[in-house]
Design a protein around this motif. Structure first.
Motif, PDB file in Angstrom:
ATOM      1  N   LYS C 362     -17.387 -22.561  98.324  1.00 30.53           N
ATOM      2  CA  LYS C 362     -18.291 -21.525  98.617  1.00 30.53           C
ATOM      3  C   LYS C 362     -17.771 -20.177  98.810  1.00 30.53           C
ATOM      4  O   LYS C 362     -17.223 -19.876  99.806  1.00 30.53           O
ATOM      5  N   ASP C 364     -18.591 -17.142  98.901  1.00 23.19           N
ATOM      6  CA  ASP C 364     -18.568 -15.889 100.115  1.00 23.19           C
ATOM      7  C   ASP C 364     -18.182 -16.263 101.466  1.00 23.19           C
ATOM      8  O   ASP C 364     -17.546 -15.411 102.240  1.00 23.19           O
ATOM      9  N   ARG C 365     -18.024 -17.740 101.734  1.00 23.16           N
ATOM     10  CA  ARG C 365     -17.122 -18.021 102.772  1.00 23.16           C
ATOM     11  C   ARG C 365     -15.726 -17.575 103.077  1.00 23.16           C
ATOM     12  O   ARG C 365     -15.172 -17.309 103.957  1.00 23.16           O
ATOM     13  N   ASP C 371     -23.104 -11.914  98.072  1.00 22.70           N
ATOM     14  CA  ASP C 371     -23.710 -12.752  98.614  1.00 22.70           C
ATOM     15  C   ASP C 371     -25.305 -12.829  98.336  1.00 22.70           C
ATOM     16  O   ASP C 371     -26.150 -13.496  99.112  1.00 22.70           O
ATOM     17  N   MET C 372     -25.742 -12.378  97.167  1.00 20.05           N
ATOM     18  CA  MET C 372     -27.191 -12.277  96.671  1.00 20.05           C
ATOM     19  C   MET C 372     -27.194 -12.554  95.413  1.00 20.05           C
ATOM     20  O   MET C 372     -26.177 -12.204  94.467  1.00 20.05           O
ATOM     21  N   ASN C 373     -28.435 -13.195  94.901  1.00 22.40           N
ATOM     22  CA  ASN C 373     -28.254 -13.507  93.380  1.00 22.40           C
ATOM     23  C   ASN C 373     -28.699 -12.643  92.434  1.00 22.40           C
ATOM     24  O   ASN C 373     -29.050 -12.828  91.281  1.00 22.40           O
ATOM     25  N   HIS C 374     -29.174 -11.368  93.103  1.00 11.76           N
ATOM     26  CA  HIS C 374     -29.923 -10.532  92.332  1.00 11.76           C
ATOM     27  C   HIS C 374     -28.952  -9.806  91.367  1.00 11.76           C
ATOM     28  O   HIS C 374     -28.375  -8.777  91.998  1.00 11.76           O
ATOM     29  N   ARG C 377     -29.920  -6.370  85.234  1.00 11.83           N
ATOM     30  CA  ARG C 377     -29.397  -6.164  83.935  1.00 11.83           C
ATOM     31  C   ARG C 377     -28.306  -5.010  83.748  1.00 11.83           C
ATOM     32  O   ARG C 377     -28.599  -3.922  84.403  1.00 11.83           O
ATOM     33  N   ASN C 393     -15.798 -14.782  87.100  1.00 13.37           N
ATOM     34  CA  ASN C 393     -15.579 -15.915  86.225  1.00 13.37           C
ATOM     35  C   ASN C 393     -14.206 -16.762  86.147  1.00 13.37           C
ATOM     36  O   ASN C 393     -14.174 -17.741  86.138  1.00 13.37           O
ATOM     37  N   LEU C 396     -13.963 -18.866  89.179  1.00 10.78           N
ATOM     38  CA  LEU C 396     -14.682 -20.220  88.979  1.00 10.78           C
ATOM     39  C   LEU C 396     -13.938 -20.906  88.131  1.00 10.78           C
ATOM     40  O   LEU C 396     -13.623 -22.210  88.199  1.00 10.78           O
TER      41      LEU C 396
END
Lengths: 447, 447, 447
Positions: C362, C364-365, C371-374, C377, C393, C396
């Motif tokens: 996780k 952000d932890r 912390d937001m998916n927005h 473009r 990336n 991840l």
């Protein structure tokens, strides 16, 4: 050479007229003649014996076969060509109309002058084969069909021979002896095998043991495997089914089922390095010859198929156009030569061990190197010097990669030469005890 | 078919209006409706429970949400679209100037007519989403923002189902149920899963056990894995995350983390052999759906992702343009059909054993072969004969390669046909006891 | 930097005039001067000692060497260039005609102005080297040839140094010290090694132990291996033979004998990902430097060869045109920089373990994620945001593939960045205890 070619032709001429089938006197006579050239042991498997999923069928004997028209004129006669009778045909002695006889006549519309080769081993049938042009001219009316044949309790025969070598690891050379009077797609295989035997026999030394097998196609090799398959599974390193070894083209090798067995990679190497013209085909269990049996999943032996004139690629496939002239006696000699090269390469291939693996070998100490580093610029026209350089490079390559993990074929590939080109250097390094080998299996440097 | 499509549309229409999130009444209602089509067991994980690196958050409940201008005119209202409220928004009841309210408003400048889908699960925030064209027209002045929501101790829910097969080896079919009113990027997945279940249930036999999981994305699959992951690690053979199964395009499969798991190679086979139009993408842990969780390094399960309309490849991605019309109900039916084909292929795939592996099987003895070798030249227009030849070749291929080391997919590849084309032959050979299988693991011929 | 370049030049100028050979005072003086920059331990192997297939030859001492014509005019004198005498030449004091002397004179017809570098270590010979233009102008008549040299029981010397790191796994940096006054093809190697030592010494931490070896080429490395080879076989992870590190071109790396050792794949990665300009050559045991000894089959160490100006690719190869100006002092500094980058990359490479391998971490932890998916473009001109995306990336990717089975180089390849670009992220994830490593060997997640 000339003498060998004459001997090949002599053998051919003796074998051609015989009416072979999967069993019977024709097979035995064929083997007997071959024994004048290669000391085969002939064995028989009795009718009715179960060989894997198959059962040995009865022996076929045929004495006479002809069709006469209502005026007593002979239309076809077995005496003229043993292809005229359906191979393994049942006996018949009947008078029929053309319409009644028609379903029993086989011809090739696209090759109207050829007598086809047709068999019916496992369903009782009678029949005749004839040129389509002749078939089309048959008049309405009555015909007398006569086949004097019988199917008796007998045996299926094959011939085989073990030519022992330094170790028990085996190379198989095999072909089939079940087709009647055809040249390329019958006699080329056994003849090349027989003359190859005589070449190998004369080698100074032989690393491998050679197994020669001449048997009827399919049922013969299945019968052979049912007797010797377990032994071959234990010892066989490589094998070649020889088929259609005549004709003008270059060799064509069909991989063993493994696709990357040593025999496959060696064939690839021989063709790639230009020593022999040829090309590689993938394995398939669909078409071909006895590599399908040796490559059945239970055996999965490393046996490829070598051919020159490819099966359905020539007009004479399975018909009377498959003649000595189309095949060419000199092509068989070429096949013997090329197969001998391939076998010699197989003998050289294998894993070797450098006996001084730590640091470079001091080449001059072993008489292998110029003793001074001064190499003035060398023109590329000076071929001698270039060859010396190539030779020196090959020695360095060989001493580095004779680590028990690379075969000599791998090393030749790195040198971009054919493995046979390395033969004198291999001999030299073995003689100087700089390397040991060849070994058939990978090994560590100090095993 | 027509009936199935009508049922799909009915289910779609029942699910579309629900305001889903990662937890809360919307998820439960969604699962309850789905239970009319697939008998899912619904379970809950309580707020505050640690699931791997994550903690189950509070449940979100929302009742009302709107913005009014100083004249009492409603600007947006949650009743009109549940996308209007920031998903998981905290409660608010304040009067603000446009400037003060502005940071809480989300829109898409490049799609001025669309309401975006925005979430803030792990940072408390309030907010509204609206079309950019509407946002730009907002006058200066005061606004009343009102969201009646709460975050309570509750649970996170998922539904799952085990459909047992002949063995315990499992296939996973999963999708997510956390997006509010969106069609392709929400409902297409669960709906295809539900109808796929009904297809599989009707199969005559099922080699594998099927596990269906419908859970909120990311946190839901992590929660599911924390409960069932160890079990899945033991039994899972293949899995598909279904997402965006609507649209006009062809399928697109994202490999599992393994890239060469059986499921990956099968998908590749299905697309290559033209049975289904589609293409393969590499795995990555960056974008996509729950394959990222199933493919986290500790689980590393062979789960790929199947999609039709790719994520950011369409305008409707995460906004109100993702409608039933854009998605297309008939596309879901096509997805059910194609996924069923893929699963049937997966059932057929596996390792088989030839029960007569020594030498060729004598095909005529088993009623599988023409009994005579006479094949007159066949024109390519004679399709029947060609098909017979293809069928015979396939039988020979299958009998040779059913050695416990090649899967049926490998064999189909060698035959250059789709594995489903071999289905009737597999059935025939199994029935005649010529082969045994399928086995999920490699095995020797006599294991 | 400027200061380092001045120090490099100072060292160069001290070393250039020395008359080196495979043994003797020149080698010892060279090592003594190098000790001012790198604290080498100097060892000697006595004349007559067997080292693998070789024997340590006598030490060569030379005091004087000249040719005078019959009028007493000096034709060549060793004082002017130590290349004038055949390296390792025997003594001579004779009067000869031009014809008698001619076979003892070496020149380069294609480079008439250059004095060649010629050696005769293992066959006793005397000789002189001179420009071809000078040779051609020699008049008929008598000449006095004089070489005051001797071959004595002495020793062969090398210098080496162990710079310990966190673990015993070793990196080898080596070059040779046996050529007389040549720049690129002699001094570039030891000088780059010495300055590289000073860089590595200053690193905050060192995962590996570094072994520096400066020895005469071939016989020196064989002698070294005969003493330390067993130890190196146990600990060596990677090594570089530095040769011809000057010149304008980009680096060129010759693979170790393994071709796919970590050091080979890392070099490939560094060049591919554009951090350093360079290219890869295959290994061969034919030409090159001491990688042939380290890569002899008994050792087969993962040691490649790094070069900038390739051996026979430049005019100065083994002659007096190999000068400081042709080599370029600033090229040596560039080589130190690039080699340091390569070694830093090698330090980072290795297998890592994700400490939270079940499901995604996780982010952000751990302060690693928005912390937001927005994500509205983003134009590609907005570089900051792109970099953030690339960074996210990469995180991840790293968390998914740090499974003990992928090296960081593999992960960097998947991210399409150079491994050094990941350095700050690796440090961050290690600091946050999200990953552990690097480990030199593969391991399971819970070993």
């Amino acid at each position: 050479m000339k003498q060998e070619q004459a001997q090949i032709e002599e053998l051919f001429d003796r074998l051609f007229p015989i009416c072979r089938s999967i069993s019977g006197p024709g097979v035995r006579e064929t083997l007997r003649i071959l024994q004048d050239y290669i000391p085969l042991t002939v064995e028989g498997v009795p009718t009715g014996e179960q060989v894997h999923d198959w059962v040995i069928p009865k022996e076929w004997r045929i004495r006479e076969a002809w069709i006469k028209d209502e005026f007593g004129n002979e239309i076809v006669n077995f005496r003229d060509s043993n292809l005229h009778v359906l191979n393994y045909s049942t006996a018949v002695d009947r008078k029929l109309t053309l319409e009644e006889m028609r379903p029993h006549l086989y011809s090739l519309p696209h090759l109207p002058g050829a007598i086809p080769y047709v068999t019916s081993y496992y369903t009782p049938r009678w029949g005749f084969c004839l040129p389509h042009s002749q078939l089309e001219k048959l008049n309405q009316g009555h015909y007398h069909v006569y086949i004097d044949s019988e199917h008796i309790e007998g045996e299926l025969n094959y011939g085989h021979l073990i030519l022992p070598g330094e170790n028990k690891t085996e190379i198989l050379i095999t072909s089939y002896i079940c087709h009647p009077s055809m040249a390329n797609n019958e006699l080329s295989g056994p003849i090349v095998a027989a003359f190859l035997y005589n070449r190998i026999k004369k080698w100074k030394s032989r690393r491998f043991t050679y197994r020669f097998v001449l048997a009827p196609e399919t049922i013969g090799s299945i019968a052979y495997l049912s007797r010797y398959g377990a032994e071959m599974k234990k010892y066989l390193h490589a094998g070649f089914v020889l088929t259609c070894m005549g004709g003008q083209g270059s060799l064509s090798y069909k991989n063993s089922r493994h696709e990357i067995a040593d025999v496959d990679l060696l064939a690839q190497h021989m063709f790639k390095e230009g020593r022999i013209e040829g090309r590689i085909r993938h394995f398939n269990p669909i078409s071909g010859s006895d590599e399908r049996q040796y490559g059945s999943p239970g055996y999965s032996l490393p046996v490829g198929q070598m051919t020159r004139m490819l099966d359905p690629g020539y007009e004479g496939y399975h018909n009377s156009l498959d003649t000595k002239e189309k095949m060419g006696i000199e092509s068989l000699l070429r096949s013997v030569d090329e197969m001998e090269d391939i076998l010699r390469a197989l003998e050289l291939d294998g894993f070797y061990i450098n006996n001084n693996p730590y640091g470079e070998v001091k080449l001059d100490r072993h008489g292998l190197y110029p003793d001074m580093n001064h190499t003035p610029r060398i023109g590329h026209s000076d071929n001698t010097t270039i060859d010396q350089r190539t030779r020196l490079n090959a020695i360095l390559m060989m001493l580095n990669y004779t680590d028990g993990q690379h075969t000599m074929r791998n090393i030749a590939d790195r040198c971009r030469v054919n493995i046979l080109d390395l033969a004198p250097i291999i001999e030299l390094l073995l003689e100087k005890k700089l390397i040991a080998g060849p070994y058939t299996e990978k090994r560590g440097l100090f095993d």
